[in-house]
Enzyme design. Structure first.
Site, PDB file in Angstrom:
ATOM      1  N   ASP A  58      25.675  69.792  64.491  1.00 23.30           N
ATOM      2  CA  ASP A  58      26.880  69.109  64.024  1.00 23.30           C
ATOM      3  C   ASP A  58      27.543  68.495  65.249  1.00 23.30           C
ATOM      4  OD1 ASP A  58      29.370  68.300  63.165  1.00 23.30           O
ATOM      5  OD2 ASP A  58      29.910  70.197  62.209  1.00 23.30           O
ATOM      6  N   VAL A  59      27.492  67.174  65.366  1.00 28.24           N
ATOM      7  CA  VAL A  59      27.956  66.527  66.596  1.00 28.24           C
ATOM      8  C   VAL A  59      29.465  66.592  66.764  1.00 28.24           C
ATOM      9  CG1 VAL A  59      25.964  64.988  66.749  1.00 28.24           C
ATOM     10  CG2 VAL A  59      28.036  64.223  65.540  1.00 28.24           C
ATOM     11  N   ASN A  85      24.295  57.523  66.081  1.00 30.69           N
ATOM     12  CA  ASN A  85      24.192  57.007  64.718  1.00 30.69           C
ATOM     13  C   ASN A  85      24.913  57.870  63.693  1.00 30.69           C
ATOM     14  OD1 ASN A  85      22.772  55.557  62.365  1.00 30.69           O
ATOM     15  ND2 ASN A  85      22.072  57.671  62.153  1.00 30.69           N
ATOM     16  N   TYR A 153      37.182  55.703  57.955  1.00 29.45           N
ATOM     17  CA  TYR A 153      35.943  55.111  58.446  1.00 29.45           C
ATOM     18  C   TYR A 153      36.235  53.876  59.292  1.00 29.45           C
ATOM     19  CZ  TYR A 153      31.117  53.412  58.299  1.00 29.45           C
ATOM     20  OH  TYR A 153      29.859  52.989  58.649  1.00 29.45           O
ATOM     21  N   LYS A 157      35.537  53.261  63.357  1.00 29.76           N
ATOM     22  CA  LYS A 157      34.610  52.223  63.808  1.00 29.76           C
ATOM     23  C   LYS A 157      35.295  51.223  64.729  1.00 29.76           C
ATOM     24  CE  LYS A 157      30.999  53.944  61.862  1.00 29.76           C
ATOM     25  NZ  LYS A 157      29.925  54.539  62.692  1.00 29.76           N
TER      26      LYS A 157
END
Length: 248
Positions: A58-59, A85, A153, A157
């Protein structure tokens, strides 16, 4: 031997990109939260003669990220390419109805995870011989134009664009290049709803065209294979008829 790490490598864009890098001769480490898709991707790569390993990770957890890159260094001795990614979105509900937990879950993976992985990659890349490497961040068309009900989101980004620019600048002294790829509707499970209908700023729900995910994978291979004195700083790849230019 060149070595690549792909986060979110068990499905979708990450899987396609990891397999393409393996076909290109890279030794690839993929990471993701679910063991089964990681195992399936590794089997597909190795059955085709590629070199690939996986680690459940889990990054959003910095300690787990440290363990991931320690394993990369132990197993392969170096790192040439990192593809940040891994990503997730929040439910498509009104901005004012999002919970702090929903907001933080997106920030934790999309932004914090990319930062943690970038830190660990730089630590390896700056001390190896030959020195340097390449970091590719998965941005999004949302880094330029948001969809309705996409605040977490979209915000992350946009932040990825800042991280890309800062990494490009701070990595120069170590011969580390950093790129961002902004991807439109690729044919993955995540964008399956686009074909059925996607909410537009007008309030209409309209089907949107998608592109073969393999085209994204080949773009990643192109960026990865450039010599370090050359960089694709930003790339946008999307279905030609996707409503991005002129959106809204």
């Amino acid at each position: 031997m060149k070595v690549a790490v792909v986060t979110g490598g068990g499905t979708g864009i990450g899987k396609a990109s990891a397999l393409a890098l393996a076909r290109e001769g890279y030794s690839v480490m993929i990471a993701g939260r679910r063991k089964e898709p990681l195992d399936a991707t590794v089997k597909q790569a190795t059955d085709a003669g590629g070199q690939m390993r996986s680690m459940v990770a889990d990054v959003s957890d910095p300690d787990v990220v440290k363990s991931l890159f320690a394993e990369v260094k132990h197993s392969f001795g170096r790192l040439d390419v990192l593809f940040n990614n891994a990503g997730r979105g929040a439910p498509g509900i009104a901005l004012e109805d999002l919970t702090p937990e929903q907001w933080l879950s997106v920030v934790g993976v999309n932004l914090n995870g990319s930062f943690y992985c970038t830190q660990e990659a730089i630590k390896i890349m700056k001390d190896q011989d030959p020195r340097g490497g390449r970091i590719i961040n998965n941005g999004s068309i949302s880094a330029h134009a948001p969809r309705p009900n996409s605040a977490p989101y979209t915000a992350t980004k946009h932040a990825i664009t800042g991280l890309t620019k800062a990494t490009s600048l701070d990595g120069r002294k170590y011969n580390i290049a950093c790129s961002q790829i902004d991807i439109g509707n690729a044919m993955t499970d995540m964008t399956r709803s686009s074909s059925a209908g996607q909410l537009q700023p007008s309030g209409e729900t309209v089907p949107e065209p998608r592109m073969d995910v393999e085209h994204v994978a080949q773009a990643i291979v192109f960026m990865a294979n450039l010599p370090l004195e050359t960089n694709v700083q930003f790339m946008t790849i999307m279905a030609t008829k996707m409503p991005f230019v002129g959106r809204g």
